[in-house]
Design an enzyme around this catalytic site. Structure first.
Site, PDB file in Angstrom:
ATOM      1  N   SER A 180       1.063  -0.405   5.892  1.00 11.51           N
ATOM      2  CA  SER A 180      -0.295  -0.964   5.778  1.00 11.51           C
ATOM      3  C   SER A 180      -1.246  -0.487   6.866  1.00 11.51           C
ATOM      4  O   SER A 180      -2.451  -0.716   6.764  1.00 11.51           O
ATOM      5  CB  SER A 180      -0.234  -2.480   5.816  1.00 11.51           C
ATOM      6  OG  SER A 180       0.198  -2.948   4.570  1.00 11.51           O
ATOM      7  N   LYS A 220      -4.173   1.453   5.804  1.00 12.87           N
ATOM      8  CA  LYS A 220      -5.311   0.863   5.089  1.00 12.87           C
ATOM      9  C   LYS A 220      -6.655   1.038   5.800  1.00 12.87           C
ATOM     10  O   LYS A 220      -7.629   1.445   5.158  1.00 12.87           O
ATOM     11  CB  LYS A 220      -5.026  -0.615   4.781  1.00 12.87           C
ATOM     12  CG  LYS A 220      -3.867  -0.810   3.788  1.00 12.87           C
ATOM     13  CD  LYS A 220      -3.444  -2.268   3.699  1.00 12.87           C
ATOM     14  CE  LYS A 220      -2.264  -2.468   2.738  1.00 12.87           C
ATOM     15  NZ  LYS A 220      -1.784  -3.862   2.754  1.00 12.87           N
ATOM     16  N   TYR A 280      -1.445   5.333  -3.386  1.00 14.06           N
ATOM     17  CA  TYR A 280      -1.256   4.250  -2.411  1.00 14.06           C
ATOM     18  C   TYR A 280       0.173   4.251  -1.858  1.00 14.06           C
ATOM     19  O   TYR A 280       0.378   4.142  -0.649  1.00 14.06           O
ATOM     20  CB  TYR A 280      -1.601   2.906  -3.065  1.00 14.06           C
ATOM     21  CG  TYR A 280      -1.212   1.704  -2.243  1.00 14.06           C
ATOM     22  CD1 TYR A 280      -1.951   1.337  -1.109  1.00 14.06           C
ATOM     23  CD2 TYR A 280      -0.100   0.936  -2.570  1.00 14.06           C
ATOM     24  CE1 TYR A 280      -1.587   0.243  -0.344  1.00 14.06           C
ATOM     25  CE2 TYR A 280       0.269  -0.162  -1.813  1.00 14.06           C
ATOM     26  CZ  TYR A 280      -0.473  -0.505  -0.705  1.00 14.06           C
ATOM     27  OH  TYR A 280      -0.106  -1.585   0.055  1.00 14.06           O
ATOM     28  N   TYR A 310      -3.287 -10.112   8.235  1.00 13.56           N
ATOM     29  CA  TYR A 310      -3.019 -10.962   7.068  1.00 13.56           C
ATOM     30  C   TYR A 310      -3.389 -12.416   7.358  1.00 13.56           C
ATOM     31  O   TYR A 310      -4.404 -12.681   7.969  1.00 13.56           O
ATOM     32  CB  TYR A 310      -1.554 -10.832   6.613  1.00 13.56           C
ATOM     33  CG  TYR A 310      -1.120  -9.407   6.461  1.00 13.56           C
ATOM     34  CD1 TYR A 310      -1.807  -8.554   5.592  1.00 13.56           C
ATOM     35  CD2 TYR A 310      -0.074  -8.891   7.192  1.00 13.56           C
ATOM     36  CE1 TYR A 310      -1.416  -7.239   5.446  1.00 13.56           C
ATOM     37  CE2 TYR A 310       0.320  -7.561   7.048  1.00 13.56           C
ATOM     38  CZ  TYR A 310      -0.355  -6.752   6.176  1.00 13.56           C
ATOM     39  OH  TYR A 310       0.019  -5.455   6.044  1.00 13.56           O
ATOM     40  N   VAL A 320       4.463  -3.203   7.431  1.00 13.72           N
ATOM     41  CA  VAL A 320       5.799  -3.787   7.251  1.00 13.72           C
ATOM     42  C   VAL A 320       6.943  -2.956   7.823  1.00 13.72           C
ATOM     43  O   VAL A 320       8.080  -3.410   7.844  1.00 13.72           O
ATOM     44  CB  VAL A 320       6.144  -4.104   5.773  1.00 13.72           C
ATOM     45  CG1 VAL A 320       5.395  -5.307   5.272  1.00 13.72           C
ATOM     46  CG2 VAL A 320       5.954  -2.908   4.888  1.00 13.72           C
TER      47      VAL A 320
END
Ligand code: GLN
Length: 390
Positions: free
Chosen positions: A63, A66, A188, A240, A258
């Site tokens: 992530s 991103k 992705y 998050y 992660v």
């Protein structure tokens, strides 16, 4: 060992014993990692990379890709256009939540999976290979070296990625994603499978810290405004459903992944990255977070505490045949303009009636427009003749 590297080593030692959490296992390939890996790096304004621990170990970016893909898309389409397809509000939900805005199908923000898939869906290209290449080129420019995809992790992600696929189908039904679902989702998965070291992440963070210029290569990767927009979203959404408490405790825009990476940005000061695969219940690295929090504490990096001005204007006064010259260099914002005015006020009041004061601002590296307006209008109120050379 220089003092900053010694500080990093100390922080690493202090948190080493914490073995809470477990590596991500929902992507089978991620579960094969050595959970004890631990690394930490920072990059400052001159592009020196300092790192300690397992700083050569490669892991997938996950992530943490991103914010950089967001930067890529923002640079191409602009903020307003991007915001029509993805929001900028913290979701307060887990990273893989199946939650979209009622009516529009817009995902909450680009840092949760749905928002990131929508963002990746905006990357131009006719096929997965060309879309991946355009993402790789941008991420490589942020890192200052050519990055590559780990094919095993990619296949593992793709073969277990039904939840992400479902999200993409939902978003496509709302018109948030124009591309065929596979193009968006496979790109992705590939972007999440790009291999980095903690040193790469620290350089990537520093490129955001220094307004889009990679301090190692000296290349401008994105415009300052794009870097600012990305950091704003990282500040509220990067960790998050722990983003609020993270801002409270650490006070730095950050992003986790992660595989155990955490990256944080102290604007104009440092890019910071940590790596440790054991995750907490939010999917954030336990020791990675502890490292960044400890560093922020020990170095006083929390954004919302009072800071010394990072670069003060140097006021150098000399006598010349044209009059008294006051030379300014460095950065001139409000606080600095205020300090310059105090000096000028003294000089102007003490000066003989017909004296000329020349304020030489030609060496100012960076000026804030509003501070310049304030400075100029205050200068007019001072006694005597004052000329401002820009
Ligand atoms: N590839 C992962 C996923 O989509 C990335 C998630 C993450 O790092 N939080 O599930």
């Amino acid at each position: 060992m220089d003092p900053i590297t010694a500080l990093l080593a100390q922080v690493l030692d202090d948190i080493r014993g914490d073995d809470r959490g477990a590596p991500a296992s929902y992507i089978p390939e991620l579960a094969t990692v050595d959970p004890d890996h631990l690394a930490f790096g920072v990059v400052g304004p001159r592009g020196r990379i300092r790192s300690v621990g397992d700083d050569e170990v490669e892991f997938t970016i996950q992530s943490i890709s991103k914010p950089f893909v967001l930067a890529h898309v923002l640079a191409q389409r602009g903020l307003s256009d991007v915001l029509t397809r993805v929001g900028a509000e913290p979701s307060g939900e887990p990273f893989n939540a199946i939650s979209l805005e009622e009516g529009t199908g817009r995902p909450a923000n680009p840092m949760v999976n749905a928002g990131a898939i929508a963002t990746t869906g905006m990357v131009p290209g006719d096929d997965v290979a060309s879309r991946t290449e355009s993402v790789l080129a941008t991420l490589s420019a942020f890192a200052g070296r050519r990055l590559r995809v780990d094919e095993d992790v990619y296949h593992s992600e793709s073969s277990t990625g039904d939840r992400n696929r479902a999200l993409a189908h939902l978003m496509r039904s709302y018109g948030i994603i124009d591309a065929p679902v596979d193009l968006a989702v496979e790109t992705y998965f590939r972007q999440c499978s790009i291999l980095v070291t903690v040193r790469d992440l620290a350089v990537m963070a520093s490129t955001l810290a220094f307004g889009g210029v990679n301090p190692v290569t000296g290349d401008r990767v994105v415009q300052e405004r794009v870097a600012r927009d990305v950091l704003s979203i990282m500040s509220s959404c990067g960790m998050y459903d722990f983003s609020g408490e993270w801002m409270l405790r650490v006070g730095l825009p950050a992003k986790s992944g992660v595989s155990g990476g955490v990256l944080a940005v102290a604007p104009s000061q440092f890019g910071v990255a940590a790596f440790s695969p054991r995750l907490d219940e939010h999917g954030n690295s336990v020791r990675g977070q502890a490292i960044v929090e400890t560093l922020s504490d020990r170095m006083g990096m929390h954004l919302l505490e009072p800071h010394e001005s990072i670069s003060q204007p140097i006021v150098d006064v000399s006598e010349t045949s044209d009059g008294r010259v006051i030379r300014l260099s460095g950065e001139l914002g409000f606080a600095a303009a205020e300090r310059v005015l105090v000096v000028l006020r003294d000089l102007a009041t003490m000066a003989p009636k017909d004296a000329v004061l020349l304020v030489d601002g030609r060496e100012l590296a960076r000026t804030h427009p509003a501070a310049m307006v304030a400075l100029r209008s205050e200068l007019e109120l001072l006694p005597g003749t004052i000329r401002f050379v820009e």
